[in-house]
Design a protein around this motif. Structure first.
Motif, mmCIF file in Angstrom:
data_model
loop_
_atom_site.group_PDB
_atom_site.id
_atom_site.type_symbol
_atom_site.label_atom_id
_atom_site.label_comp_id
_atom_site.label_asym_id
_atom_site.label_seq_id
_atom_site.Cartn_x
_atom_site.Cartn_y
_atom_site.Cartn_z
ATOM 1 N N TRP A 240 0.836 -1.207 0.000
ATOM 2 C CA TRP A 240 0.000 0.000 0.000
ATOM 3 C C TRP A 240 0.868 1.253 0.000
ATOM 4 C CZ3 TRP A 240 -4.498 0.754 -1.736
ATOM 5 C CH2 TRP A 240 -5.345 1.788 -1.306
ATOM 6 N N ILE A 241 1.946 1.231 0.767
ATOM 7 C CA ILE A 241 2.877 2.359 0.790
ATOM 8 C C ILE A 241 3.593 2.487 -0.551
ATOM 9 C CG2 ILE A 241 5.021 3.226 1.832
ATOM 10 C CD1 ILE A 241 4.060 1.923 4.479
ATOM 11 N N THR A 242 4.005 1.361 -1.120
ATOM 12 C CA THR A 242 4.738 1.364 -2.385
ATOM 13 C C THR A 242 3.866 1.820 -3.545
ATOM 14 O OG1 THR A 242 6.151 -0.427 -1.584
ATOM 15 C CG2 THR A 242 6.129 -0.060 -3.958
ATOM 16 N N TYR A 243 2.558 1.614 -3.443
ATOM 17 C CA TYR A 243 1.631 2.026 -4.501
ATOM 18 C C TYR A 243 1.776 3.513 -4.829
ATOM 19 C CZ TYR A 243 -2.922 2.859 -6.789
ATOM 20 O OH TYR A 243 -3.916 3.216 -7.662
ATOM 21 N N PHE A 244 2.178 4.295 -3.835
ATOM 22 C CA PHE A 244 2.310 5.743 -4.021
ATOM 23 C C PHE A 244 3.746 6.163 -4.314
ATOM 24 C CE2 PHE A 244 -1.528 5.037 -1.647
ATOM 25 C CZ PHE A 244 -2.432 5.945 -2.173
ATOM 26 N N ALA A 245 4.612 5.200 -4.662
ATOM 27 C CA ALA A 245 6.035 5.486 -4.856
ATOM 28 C C ALA A 245 6.276 6.574 -5.893
ATOM 29 C CB ALA A 245 6.773 4.211 -5.269
ATOM 30 N N ALA A 246 5.509 6.570 -6.963
ATOM 31 C CA ALA A 246 5.710 7.578 -8.008
ATOM 32 C C ALA A 246 5.360 8.972 -7.509
ATOM 33 C CB ALA A 246 4.865 7.232 -9.233
ATOM 34 N N LEU A 247 4.276 9.097 -6.757
ATOM 35 C CA LEU A 247 3.836 10.410 -6.301
ATOM 36 C C LEU A 247 4.669 10.945 -5.146
ATOM 37 C CD1 LEU A 247 0.048 10.033 -6.861
ATOM 38 C CD2 LEU A 247 1.387 11.999 -7.571
ATOM 39 N N TYR A 248 5.392 10.074 -4.425
ATOM 40 C CA TYR A 248 6.324 10.607 -3.429
ATOM 41 C C TYR A 248 7.345 11.509 -4.126
ATOM 42 C CZ TYR A 248 4.651 6.835 -0.370
ATOM 43 O OH TYR A 248 3.875 5.997 0.375
ATOM 44 N N LEU A 249 7.699 11.157 -5.346
ATOM 45 C CA LEU A 249 8.666 11.952 -6.089
ATOM 46 C C LEU A 249 8.058 13.237 -6.634
ATOM 47 C CD1 LEU A 249 10.586 9.217 -8.140
ATOM 48 C CD2 LEU A 249 11.406 10.463 -6.141
ATOM 49 N N ASN A 250 6.913 13.113 -7.281
ATOM 50 C CA ASN A 250 6.425 14.276 -8.027
ATOM 51 C C ASN A 250 5.177 14.933 -7.441
ATOM 52 O OD1 ASN A 250 4.807 11.961 -9.305
ATOM 53 N ND2 ASN A 250 3.887 13.727 -10.300
ATOM 54 N N PHE A 251 4.890 14.700 -6.159
ATOM 55 C CA PHE A 251 3.789 15.437 -5.544
ATOM 56 C C PHE A 251 4.066 16.935 -5.551
ATOM 57 C CE2 PHE A 251 1.736 16.955 -1.447
ATOM 58 C CZ PHE A 251 0.505 17.170 -2.038
ATOM 59 N N CYS A 252 5.350 17.312 -5.585
ATOM 60 C CA CYS A 252 5.679 18.741 -5.651
ATOM 61 C C CYS A 252 5.203 19.361 -6.966
ATOM 62 C CB CYS A 252 7.178 18.959 -5.469
ATOM 63 S SG CYS A 252 8.234 18.036 -6.591
ATOM 64 N N ASP A 253 4.908 18.545 -7.995
ATOM 65 C CA ASP A 253 4.314 19.073 -9.214
ATOM 66 C C ASP A 253 2.982 19.764 -8.920
ATOM 67 O OD1 ASP A 253 6.408 17.993 -10.612
ATOM 68 O OD2 ASP A 253 5.273 16.320 -11.464
ATOM 69 N N PHE A 254 2.327 19.345 -7.834
ATOM 70 C CA PHE A 254 1.021 19.900 -7.457
ATOM 71 C C PHE A 254 1.121 20.834 -6.259
ATOM 72 C CE2 PHE A 254 0.643 15.707 -9.333
ATOM 73 C CZ PHE A 254 -0.183 15.964 -10.407
#
Length: 487
Positions: A240-254
């Motif tokens: 469940w934590i790994t599912y968000f691995a991509a957005l941990y990187l690029n949440f700053c885009d938002f």
């Protein structure tokens, strides 16, 4: 923040620090409703529910892991709010003005895979609706295109094209789309859950799914231990934590568009632990009720809606889930890939062109369908590739730079972040070492135990980040022009 005389090879208007910062908590919250409320999000939650063995275990595992997600998203979200820059530009501080291209392209490739997976899920909802018609069902069975049925291929291309229309007017259109797409699927999910519970004659936390069925449905998840065991619950939380691995990187885009840090924190609070737990709760209830009504485990909501007697209800459910999945694809994958690809050639590729390239790659991937198979295994394999990048960026931002970034220097190829010819060797070495243990060894060899892949993202973050901290201590890489930290 204005950037004066930026290097043309590092700057375009899409990559510039955000000037229009109007996103409040509701818009940040809806980043997560769009991200979570998708067919893939439901599919993963339902699959993890089976691994938990009981409803109580499911809520505990999802609840605790959702708090970890909230904490990590705040870390990267605060960096985006403070600097106002997207992920590939923020990565320049850690990897160097040219080295950031490597970090950006890794994220872009992952986004293309997820873009294809989410598009396939959305088109699957449309297929499930159309095959209720006899002629469409015959077309689905008899015509083959690129290893898929003709109907699947046509629906995939249709959904693929619809997503391009959403992004035509830029990020403000994305915000408006997600503000209504996320809540819409909540309504459909609740209607689906309540309708099934009523049809089942009530709800019981004792799901009644035999252990033999649970074992059969989870045999390809790559998890040691039977459903409900300690190691199965650990794997649920890790996945469940790994599912968000991509957005941990690029949440700053938002988060770069947020009004202030409080907007990021409040939006994340309601959008992550609160929303994640509630969504998972509904997914679990729906899975139990569907088993009680139909006598089988149905992990995809379109499989459930396909069994509705009413064309109208089936159509509303299918279209709502499809729209919600378009929302996550635009938010989590199109936006990221667009920024990442634009970062490599900013003079020739702007935000929209970068997104079109990503969409084209997803179309090319369709015949191979690498996303087909077990949800947990796919999530962990894709997520592991990004662990080392996050480890390096967080250690550099919070421990090495102490949260102080010279934003104008991020756009200066001869400035502070040039390092060694534009590359921070410390970051590259740390990422490489982390990738060996997060991705290469568990994926391509049998040297590590089978369970290692489930926690690959965690090993990547810890080993990559730890190695970077060690190298930064032994051979500090900070050098270059004068430094003026952000306020």
């Amino acid at each position: 923040m204005d950037v004066r005389s930026p290097s043309p090879n590092l700057y375009n208007e899409d990559l510039a620090p955000a000037k229009d910062r109007r996103w409040g908590p509701f818009s940040i919250f809806n980043v997560w409703t769009s991200d979570v409320h998708s067919l893939w999000g439901y599919y993963l939650a339902a699959s993890l529910f089976l691994l938990c063995g009981s409803f109580t275990n499911f809520l505990i595992a999802i609840g605790l892991s959702s708090l970890v997600i909230f904490f990590l998203m705040n870390l990267i979200g605060y960096a985006g709010e403070k600097t106002g820059v997207p992920y590939p530009v923020l990565a320049r501080a850690s990897f160097g003005v040219w080295g950031a291209n490597l970090a950006a392209l890794v994220r872009a490739v992952v986004a293309c895979f997820w873009y294809g997976a989410q598009t396939a899920a959305a088109s699957g909802a449309l297929v499930a609706l159309l095959v209720r018609n006899d002629s469409m069902l015959a077309f689905h069975r008899d015509v083959q295109v690129l290893g898929h049925s003709g109907l699947e291929f046509a629906c995939y291309v249709l959904v693929w094209a619809l997503q391009l229309l959403i992004i035509q007017r830029g990020m403000e259109t994305v915000r408006r789309f997600q503000d209504w797409a996320g809540p819409a699927v909540w309504i459909a999910m609740l209607v689906l859950a309540v309708g099934l519970v009523v049809k089942a004659g009530g709800f019981s936390f004792d799901h009644g799914i035999p252990m033999a069925v649970l074992l059969d449905k989870t045999k390809d998840a790559g998890v040691a231990g039977e459903p409900g065991s300690f190691w199965a619950l650990m794997a649920v939380g890790a996945t469940w934590i790994t599912y968000f691995a991509a957005l941990y990187l690029n949440f700053c885009d938002f988060s770069r568009y947020a009004k202030d840090k409080a907007a990021v924190r409040t939006g994340n609070l309601w959008g992550l632990p609160v929303n994640l737990i509630a969504f998972s709760l509904v997914a679990g209830v729906t899975t139990i009720a569907a088993f009680q009504v139909y006598g089988e485990v149905l992990l995809h909501p379109e499989q459930i809606s396909a069994k509705f007697d009413s064309w109208v209800l089936a159509g509303i459910a299918a279209l709502t889930f499809m729209v919600a999945t378009l929302g996550i694809n635009v938010v989590a994958n199109f936006v990221s890939a667009a920024f990442d690809i634009s970062n490599v050639f900013p003079r020739r590729i702007n935000f929209k062109r970068g997104g079109y390239i990503a969409a084209a790659i997803a179309l090319v991937l369709y015949p191979f369908a690498p996303w087909e198979g077990g949800a947990a295994r796919f999530v962990n394999a894709i997520g592991a590739t990004m662990g080392p990048l996050l480890g390096v960026i967080l250690v550099d931002y919070y421990l090495v730079a102490k949260g102080n970034i010279d934003v104008p220097a991020l756009y200066d190829e001869n400035g502070r972040y040039r390092y060694e010819g534009g590359w921070n060797i410390n970051a590259l070495v740390a990422t490489g070492v982390g990738a060996v243990f997060s991705t290469l060894l568990p994926t391509f060899t049998t040297l590590l135990p089978a369970w290692w892949g489930t926690y690959g993202w965690f090993f990547g973050v810890l080993i990559g980040g730890g190695m970077y901290w060690l190298l930064a201590t032994l051979r500090p890489a900070r050098s270059g022009a004068g430094f003026a930290p952000t306020a």
